[in-house]
Enzyme design. Structure first.
Site, PDB file in Angstrom:
ATOM      1  N   TYR A 296      -2.779  -1.197  10.158  1.00  0.00           N
ATOM      2  CA  TYR A 296      -2.755  -1.350   8.695  1.00  0.00           C
ATOM      3  C   TYR A 296      -1.382  -0.944   8.146  1.00  0.00           C
ATOM      4  O   TYR A 296      -0.762  -1.684   7.385  1.00  0.00           O
ATOM      5  CB  TYR A 296      -3.860  -0.476   8.083  1.00  0.00           C
ATOM      6  CG  TYR A 296      -4.011  -0.627   6.584  1.00  0.00           C
ATOM      7  CD1 TYR A 296      -4.683  -1.712   6.042  1.00  0.00           C
ATOM      8  CD2 TYR A 296      -3.486   0.324   5.719  1.00  0.00           C
ATOM      9  CE1 TYR A 296      -4.835  -1.844   4.667  1.00  0.00           C
ATOM     10  CE2 TYR A 296      -3.634   0.197   4.345  1.00  0.00           C
ATOM     11  CZ  TYR A 296      -4.312  -0.892   3.821  1.00  0.00           C
ATOM     12  OH  TYR A 296      -4.447  -1.020   2.465  1.00  0.00           O
TER      13      TYR A 296
ATOM     14  N   SER B 139       0.868  -1.189   0.000  1.00  0.00           N
ATOM     15  CA  SER B 139       0.000   0.000   0.000  1.00  0.00           C
ATOM     16  C   SER B 139       0.899   1.231   0.000  1.00  0.00           C
ATOM     17  O   SER B 139       2.119   1.124   0.172  1.00  0.00           O
ATOM     18  CB  SER B 139      -0.849  -0.051   1.275  1.00  0.00           C
ATOM     19  OG  SER B 139      -1.230   1.216   1.728  1.00  0.00           O
TER      20      SER B 139
HETATM   21  P1  NDP Z   1     -11.786  -5.002  -0.774  1.00  0.00           P
HETATM   22  O1  NDP Z   1     -12.337  -4.769   0.595  1.00  0.00           O
HETATM   23  O2  NDP Z   1     -12.564  -4.548  -1.948  1.00  0.00           O
HETATM   24  O3  NDP Z   1     -11.431  -6.528  -0.956  1.00  0.00           O
HETATM   25  C1  NDP Z   1     -10.773  -7.238   0.049  1.00  0.00           C
HETATM   26  C2  NDP Z   1     -10.745  -8.690  -0.353  1.00  0.00           C
HETATM   27  O4  NDP Z   1     -10.071  -9.460   0.637  1.00  0.00           O
HETATM   28  C3  NDP Z   1     -12.130  -9.279  -0.499  1.00  0.00           C
HETATM   29  O5  NDP Z   1     -12.107 -10.104  -1.641  1.00  0.00           O
HETATM   30  C4  NDP Z   1     -12.319 -10.093   0.761  1.00  0.00           C
HETATM   31  O6  NDP Z   1     -13.198 -11.158   0.487  1.00  0.00           O
HETATM   32  C5  NDP Z   1     -10.896 -10.566   1.022  1.00  0.00           C
HETATM   33  N1  NDP Z   1     -10.591 -10.864   2.420  1.00  0.00           N
HETATM   34  C6  NDP Z   1     -10.543 -10.005   3.467  1.00  0.00           C
HETATM   35  N2  NDP Z   1     -10.228 -10.658   4.585  1.00  0.00           N
HETATM   36  C7  NDP Z   1     -10.048 -11.957   4.239  1.00  0.00           C
HETATM   37  C8  NDP Z   1      -9.713 -13.121   4.966  1.00  0.00           C
HETATM   38  N3  NDP Z   1      -9.484 -13.095   6.282  1.00  0.00           N
HETATM   39  N4  NDP Z   1      -9.622 -14.298   4.292  1.00  0.00           N
HETATM   40  C9  NDP Z   1      -9.862 -14.342   2.961  1.00  0.00           C
HETATM   41  N5  NDP Z   1     -10.167 -13.274   2.217  1.00  0.00           N
HETATM   42  C10 NDP Z   1     -10.280 -12.093   2.861  1.00  0.00           C
HETATM   43  O7  NDP Z   1     -10.337  -4.319  -0.746  1.00  0.00           O
HETATM   44  P2  NDP Z   1      -9.354  -3.866  -1.916  1.00  0.00           P
HETATM   45  O8  NDP Z   1      -9.628  -4.612  -3.141  1.00  0.00           O
HETATM   46  O9  NDP Z   1      -9.353  -2.404  -1.919  1.00  0.00           O
HETATM   47  O10 NDP Z   1      -7.978  -4.331  -1.270  1.00  0.00           O
HETATM   48  C11 NDP Z   1      -7.242  -5.454  -1.730  1.00  0.00           C
HETATM   49  C12 NDP Z   1      -5.828  -5.322  -1.206  1.00  0.00           C
HETATM   50  O11 NDP Z   1      -5.256  -4.112  -1.709  1.00  0.00           O
HETATM   51  C13 NDP Z   1      -5.728  -5.218   0.317  1.00  0.00           C
HETATM   52  O12 NDP Z   1      -4.577  -5.897   0.761  1.00  0.00           O
HETATM   53  C14 NDP Z   1      -5.608  -3.734   0.557  1.00  0.00           C
HETATM   54  O13 NDP Z   1      -4.953  -3.456   1.760  1.00  0.00           O
HETATM   55  C15 NDP Z   1      -4.763  -3.342  -0.641  1.00  0.00           C
HETATM   56  N6  NDP Z   1      -4.828  -1.930  -0.973  1.00  0.00           N
HETATM   57  C16 NDP Z   1      -5.991  -1.332  -1.366  1.00  0.00           C
HETATM   58  C17 NDP Z   1      -5.980   0.012  -1.717  1.00  0.00           C
HETATM   59  C18 NDP Z   1      -7.191   0.716  -2.212  1.00  0.00           C
HETATM   60  O14 NDP Z   1      -7.103   1.924  -2.484  1.00  0.00           O
HETATM   61  N7  NDP Z   1      -8.331   0.074  -2.376  1.00  0.00           N
HETATM   62  C19 NDP Z   1      -4.768   0.819  -1.638  1.00  0.00           C
HETATM   63  C20 NDP Z   1      -3.611   0.083  -1.206  1.00  0.00           C
HETATM   64  C21 NDP Z   1      -3.659  -1.235  -0.898  1.00  0.00           C
HETATM   65  P3  NDP Z   1     -14.217 -11.746   1.591  1.00  0.00           P
HETATM   66  O15 NDP Z   1     -14.900 -10.575   2.211  1.00  0.00           O
HETATM   67  O16 NDP Z   1     -15.096 -12.664   0.826  1.00  0.00           O
HETATM   68  O17 NDP Z   1     -13.359 -12.483   2.550  1.00  0.00           O
END
Ligand code: NDP
Length: 255
Positions: A158, A145
């Protein structure tokens, strides 16, 4: 195109059922990879796998599990290896954020974020290592991130987890270089996903503040991650390991 061709490869994407993870999974599938999508929500995970196989004519598997639980990690990797017989590519993308300043954050909240964002990447990488070693190589990509670089007073767990992701990336890259496993990180900037929609609800001026700060002048969409994901998953990056690439519209280049 052969440099970026993934048609003989099997990829696992944690959190691949939505947001950035689905953007990654779509990129890999469009390059021909078979994709296992991992998430906790069964409906979302099944729908994402169905979408990938319909839209890209690749084999896609939905694997329901919680990557923050060590027992689930072993089961998830077992299910993928039973279905495909190999695992060539792992994206550690699943992540959560709990927005609380340090003095208001509980130990449970801290642990939930660290275990989901950081410990899971260690456990999953360790679990896929034997498959990559046996195959003579592999690719692991960890999602960091902007807070891998900057601190975040509003989200200390985070930022700590994302800083740790970069050091984990370098350490795995060194440990497994002799096994021809390349380990790299992508540091996304501001992407429009469920994660940031929640932040935008909490901080209404966030959207415009971010746009004003990004040299390319817009928030990213999940499709913006696909090119870098395919590069780091493919033969095109065979001499690249231990790096962290911002995909941020120039955010980290600007003062
Ligand atoms: P979302 O909240 O849209 O998606 C998160 C995903 O992670 C979902 O598919 C969720 O699926 C899954 N998830 C969360 N916890 C678990 C768990 N314990 N086990 C399995 N799956 C899990 O977030 P983003 O797409 O925005 O983020 C994706 C990654 O990118 C993250 O690591 C985030 O920190 C990183 N990121 C995002 C940014 C942004 O601007 N959006 C910026 C920088 C980094 P489910 O709920 O079905 O478990």
């Amino acid at each position: 195109m052969t440099l970026f061709d993934l048609s003989d490869r099997v990829a696992m994407v944690t959190g691949g059922n939505g947001g950035i993870g689905l953007g990654i999974a779509r990129g890999l599938a469009s390059a021909g990879a078979s994709v296992a999508v991992v998430g906790r929500n069964p409906e979302k995970t099944t729908a994402a796998a169905q979408f990938l196989s319909d839209a890209h004519q690749v084999a896609a598997q939905a694997v329901v599990g919680d990557v923050a639980r060590a027992a689930d990690v072993d089961r998830i990797v077992g299910e993928v290896s039973r279905r495909f017989g190999r695992i060539d590519i792992l994206f550690n993308n699943a992540g959560i954020n709990i927005r609380r300043p340090p003095h208001e954050m509980t130990l449970e909240q801290w642990q939930q974020v660290i275990e989901t964002n950081l410990t899971s990447a260690f456990l999953l990488s360790k679990a896929v290592y034997p498959f990559m070693k046996k195959a003579g190589g592999g690719k692991i990509v960890n999602i960091g991130s902007m807070t891998s670089i900057f601190g975040a007073g509003f989200a200390p767990a985070y930022a700590t987890s994302k800083g740790g992701i970069v050091q984990l990336t370098k350490s795995l890259a060194l440990a497994w270089a002799n096994d021809n496993i390349q380990v790299n990180a992508i540091l996304p900037g501001w992407f429009d996903t469920e994660l940031t929609q929640q932040a935008r609800q909490e901080v209404p001026e966030l959207y415009n503040r971010v746009v004003a700060r990004i040299p390319l002048g817009r928030w990213a969409t999940p499709d913006d991650i696909a090119g870098t994901a395919v590069w780091l998953a493919s033969r095109a990056s065979d001499y690249v390991t231990g790096i962290a690439v911002p995909v941020d519209g120039g955010y980290t280049a600007a003062l």
